[in-house]
Design a protein around this motif. Structure first.
Motif, short mmCIF file in Angstrom:
data_model
loop_
_atom_site.label_atom_id
_atom_site.label_comp_id
_atom_site.label_asym_id
_atom_site.label_seq_id
_atom_site.Cartn_x
_atom_site.Cartn_y
_atom_site.Cartn_z
N HIS A 174 28.36 25.60 33.25
CA HIS A 174 28.68 26.76 33.82
C HIS A 174 28.32 26.86 35.34
N THR A 176 30.35 26.39 39.12
CA THR A 176 31.74 26.12 39.71
C THR A 176 31.48 26.24 41.15
N TYR A 200 19.86 28.54 53.47
CA TYR A 200 19.21 29.38 54.14
C TYR A 200 18.99 30.48 53.21
N THR A 202 17.71 34.50 52.40
CA THR A 202 17.08 35.72 52.88
C THR A 202 17.36 36.91 51.81
N ASP A 208 24.81 38.12 61.41
CA ASP A 208 25.89 37.51 60.64
C ASP A 208 25.53 36.08 60.22
N ILE A 210 22.49 34.26 58.45
CA ILE A 210 21.40 34.03 57.73
C ILE A 210 20.39 33.04 58.39
N ILE B 166 33.08 36.40 42.12
CA ILE B 166 33.54 35.22 41.51
C ILE B 166 32.09 34.74 41.15
N LEU B 168 29.60 31.73 40.67
CA LEU B 168 29.41 30.26 40.95
C LEU B 168 28.71 29.42 39.92
N PHE B 169 27.43 30.27 39.55
CA PHE B 169 26.29 29.54 39.17
C PHE B 169 25.49 30.37 38.26
N TYR B 170 25.07 30.06 37.18
CA TYR B 170 24.27 30.67 36.38
C TYR B 170 23.00 29.69 35.48
N ALA B 192 19.08 38.65 46.71
CA ALA B 192 19.04 37.77 48.03
C ALA B 192 20.14 37.17 48.47
N PHE B 193 20.44 36.54 49.48
CA PHE B 193 21.75 36.00 50.11
C PHE B 193 21.14 34.45 50.35
N ALA B 194 22.12 33.63 49.89
CA ALA B 194 21.98 32.05 50.26
C ALA B 194 23.15 31.54 51.27
N ALA B 195 22.99 30.84 51.98
CA ALA B 195 23.88 30.27 52.86
C ALA B 195 23.68 28.81 53.05
N PHE B 196 24.90 27.90 52.97
CA PHE B 196 25.11 26.80 53.29
C PHE B 196 24.39 26.29 54.75
N ASN B 201 26.99 31.51 58.14
CA ASN B 201 27.71 32.98 58.20
C ASN B 201 28.23 33.58 56.57
N ARG B 202 28.20 32.51 55.78
CA ARG B 202 28.83 32.65 54.61
C ARG B 202 27.51 33.23 53.68
N HIS B 203 27.66 34.47 53.25
CA HIS B 203 26.51 35.20 52.75
C HIS B 203 26.75 35.10 51.17
N THR B 206 23.23 36.46 45.81
CA THR B 206 22.09 35.73 44.71
C THR B 206 21.46 36.83 44.11
N LEU B 215 24.50 33.13 41.36
CA LEU B 215 25.08 33.03 42.61
C LEU B 215 26.73 33.42 42.62
N LEU B 217 30.32 33.72 44.87
CA LEU B 217 30.99 33.69 46.27
C LEU B 217 31.20 34.62 47.23
#
Lengths: 416, 385
Positions: A174, A176, A200, A202, A208, A210, B166, B168-170, B192-196, B201-203, B206, B215, B217
């Motif tokens: 589960h 992807t 990151y 938050t 823009d 995080i 979409i 991505l993760f459960y 929350a928001f996670a970013a690589f 800038n890709r929020h 989560t 999580l 996309l």
């Protein structure tokens, strides 16, 4: 006394032999297609036949993974492949996808083990899979041993559980992240292990970009600690879990050897009524010798909590001992070792026999394969160690024995 | 072809009534649904209200459940009146099994969005559940041509996500509360928001709910402007997931206007959509195209002809082979380098044992030592013709 099977991963023929030599009752491995380890040097058909033959001579079983979730085009050749596996005597196949199960059943009489990727988590689901005709359930890692035991009792299906190794943070099958962020299908062997990366994190992205307010710290908030089930061996027996599975088809011979040796001894000790705290302490110490991501008991007893996250920023780990290499030959005069790491004269090493205590000595002399004396041999070379300079017990050491540094490893990172 | 959407309030129901082609609403109690926050009572009341207003309420039971969880939920669900629900959609086979015993009269909608990317599997689910199965909710990783084929071939109605987040993760584990505090109520959600690291800038949205962590996309799936062929193929339902655009009391904001726009000008709808959109696998799923390049060429073709592999070498001095099968020296002809380069084995090579004895026949798993052969490095394969 009945004992659960110890089931180990085999990345290649060497690992298969190491696993069986160190006590595995069965191994699981992948062929060239249909599995979940696309980058592994999976077994060719010749190697599969050799592996099955070797395993059967040593009373071990071989299970082949067909556990990818296939698209229509991926089915090409699957029927013939199943017939080949049956012909060479493979003991079962491990499958996740209902379409693959139907193809296996249509083309062969191979027993089917339902992969953990299918996330079978409860009795009602198990009963549906039973109707489908599977012989064994490899239940989801979110399940406790008592729950798995309930399923076993009420269905009379074989129930296998993961007992050791790395864990998916997601329900298996589960996730992807790789599919959508890297264009690689995690359920067809392309997982890039995004859960291990630091992120990151938050609640209020005010810009823009995080970034945490207090510092520039990133958090590996989705990376799971590693599973170990050493303390739960009695429960596995009591709940009649038929097979204790070790994760790690991409891991080293060092890992396979140590894990098999530890769990073999634990299983045999419990069966023989020799279970004791000292044995558990030894097992824990041995398992700490390899790279790992801190150990916990997963959900084997209680559901994994938020303290089960491996939050170290490095996606690598340190064991207490460094892997040196594997014995590839033993002559009257020498042990011949294939080195995975450099070795220098003066270093103290331990060779791990299949049974019994490690044999430890300080290496005073190294020789090249031509017999030339050296003070150091580099990684990926072959070294001869004179038996004359070893303790007496070393005379019994054999091919496939694992060699590690005796002293605690320096605080350096090892790839897992 | 109909639309459906998630609802949490009577305001949502009012908008749904006004929405063209929308007759089905998805109701998510916190007990059963991943993102649900309706109480048991509120969910049942909403179902009755939906029914009274001519809408078709579907109960969403999409969590995965270890045995202990299913037992607890089952005990609670026994007290529910499930009759107002026109269907129940499940992801966990255990839920399907429970319903087959406890509420066999209610049609089943099966979520097969993860895996299940082949006709054989989909036909299998139809065979297993038979007439109890009302619909399959298909994966958005399936490309359009496959969706069309499945809609035409399967003996069952199909649904696909038309627009929405979409997933991505459960994970069943609570991954946010350690950082942002524990949610106080069963229905609470931590957001929350996670970013690589390399894409700050890709929020990635989560959520942590009582059922675990999710999580998403940072872009929404959107195929509402590409539905014609699917409609012609008989696609039954297009799901409009608008929950992330609303709040706890408005899971279907503007759904009436959105449905009108889908029918009138879906391209304009995409262009004005509040989030970036994509449909990464709709035209083709190429997620396996990388695999051949990930593998060394030697593995694919040559390993079955391999007699031995180089495990060590020292320039100018020696090469060490480890044999993978027994063979006669005369059959060793070529070397395949890890780079893919093939070269002939020098005619004057002499194979010796570790003890230095010259060999004519070779056993499997034996070490062979030769003089240095140019270019050989560990991983080089010794091959027959």
């Amino acid at each position: 006394m009945w004992k659960p099977e110890l089931l180990a991963p085999a990345k290649n023929l060497e690992r298969l032999k190491v696993a069986i030599a160190y006590g595995a009752d069965a191994v699981y491995l992948g062929g060239q297609a249909y599995g979940l380890r696309a980058r592994a040097d999976n077994f060719t058909q010749t190697e599969l036949a050799q592996g099955v033959a070797f395993a059967h001579v040593h009373n071990a079983k071989v299970y082949v993974t067909l556990n990818a979730f296939l698209h229509d085009a991926d089915f090409a050749g699957l029927d013939e492949y199943c017939q080949f596996l049956e012909a060479i005597g493979v003991d079962a196949v491990i499958v996740s996808d209902l379409g693959v199960i139907r193809a296996v059943q249509r083309s062969s009489n191979l027993p089917v083990h339902l992969s953990t990727q299918a996330s079978c988590l409860n009795l009602y689901a198990a009963q549906i899979w039973q109707k489908v005709g599977i012989q064994r359930l490899i239940v989801g890692r979110e399940l406790g041993i008592a729950e798995a035991g309930q399923i076993q009792t009420q269905t009379q299906l074989e129930v296998e559980m993961f007992t050791h190794g790395a864990m998916c943070m997601s329900y298996s099958g589960h996730c992807t992240i790789s599919n959508y962020t890297a264009g690689r299908d995690s359920n067809r062997g392309g997982c890039i292990q995004s859960c291990r990366s630091p992120y990151y994190l938050t609640q209020q992205p005010s810009t823009d970009v995080i970034a945490p307010a207090a510092d520039d710290h990133q958090i590996a908030f989705m990376s799971s600690q590693d599973l170990w089930g050493i303390h739960q061996i009695p429960a596995f027996f009591q709940q009649h879990i038929c097979s204790l599975k070790v994760e790690g088809r991409m891991k080293s011979s060092f890992y396979v050897a140590i894990v098999c040796k530890v769990y073999r001894r634990l299983i045999d000790a419990y069966a023989a009524g020799k279970w004791c705290p000292e044995l558990l302490a030894w097992a824990a110490q041995e398992l700490q010798s390899m790279p790992h991501r801190d150990y916990f008991a997963g959900s084997l007893e209680t559901p994994a909590g938020s303290d089960s996250i491996y939050q170290k920023s490095e996606n690598v780990n340190v064991g207490t001992h460094q892997y040196v290499g594997i014995v590839v030959d033993s002559t009257a005069d020498d042990l011949v070792v294939r080195l995975a790491e450099p070795l220098e004269a003066g270093q103290e090493i331990e060779v791990i026999p299949f049974v019994g205590e490690p044999v430890r000595w300080q290496v005073t002399q190294l020789f090249s394969v031509l017999g030339e004396p050296r003070t150091m041999m580099r990684q990926d070379s072959v070294v001869r160690l004179s038996k004359a300079a070893m303790p007496l017990q070393a005379r019994s050491l054999a091919r496939l024995n694992i060699v590690r540094l005796a002293q605690p490893a320096p605080q350096m990172a090892h790839a897992i | 072809m109909q639309f459906n959407t998630f609802v949490t309030s009577t305001d949502d129901l009012q908008r749904c009534i006004q929405a063209p082609n929308l007759t089905e609403v998805l109701i998510e109690p916190s007990l059963l649904a991943r993102e649900g926050h309706l109480s048991d009572e509120a969910a049942q009341i909403l179902a009755v209200q939906a029914q009274q207003q001519g809408l078709r309420p579907v109960l969403v039971w999409d969590i995965l459940m270890p045995e202990r969880v299913l037992q607890t939920i089952g005990d609670r669900l026994k007290t529910w009146d499930l009759q107002p629900f026109a269907a129940i959609r499940v992801c966990d086979l255990g839920a399907a099994g429970w319903l087959a015993l406890r509420a066999p009269e209610i049609p089943l909608q099966l979520i097969v969005e993860t895996g299940n990317h082949n006709l054989e599997a989909l036909q299998g689910w139809c065979a297993i559940f038979g007439s109890a199965l009302e619909r399959l909710i298909l994966s958005i990783e399936l490309p359009e041509d496959k969706l069309i084929e499945y809609c035409q071939v399967l003996p069952i109605a199909c649904e696909i996500l038309g627009v929405g987040p979409i997933l991505l993760f459960y994970s069943p584990r609570s991954l946010l509360s350690a950082h942002f505090g524990t949610a106080e109520e069963e229905t609470s959600v931590i957001k929350a928001f996670a970013a690589f690291e390399d894409a700050p800038n890709r929020h990635l949205r989560t959520l942590e709910t009582v059922h675990g962590t999710f999580l998403f996309l940072d872009k929404d799936q959107f195929i509402l402007d590409r539905l014609e062929a699917l409609k012609a193929a008989g696609l039954d339902t297009v799901r409009l997931d608008l929950r992330h655009l609303g709040d706890r009391h408005n899971a279907a904001p503007s759904v009436d206007q959105i449905c009108q726009q889908i029918l009138a000008n879906p391209v304009a709808l995409r262009q004005s959509w509040p989030h970036e959109t994509r449909a990464p696998f709709f035209k083709a799923n190429r997620t396996t195209s990388l695999f051949p390049r990930l593998k060394s060429k030697r593995f694919e073709t040559w390993r079955d002809q391999c007699l031995a592999e180089v495990i060590a070498s020292e320039k100018g001095k020696y090469v060490v082979f480890y044999t993978t099968q027994a063979f006669a020296i005369a059959t060793a002809k070529r070397l395949l380098l890890p780079t893919g380069e093939m070269m002939d084995l020098p005619a004057d090579v002499v194979f010796c044992s570790v003890a230095g004895e010259s060999l004519e026949t070779i056993e499997t798993e034996q070490l062979l030592v030769t003089d240095w052969v140019k270019k050989t490095v560990p991983g080089t394969l010794l091959l027959t013709d």
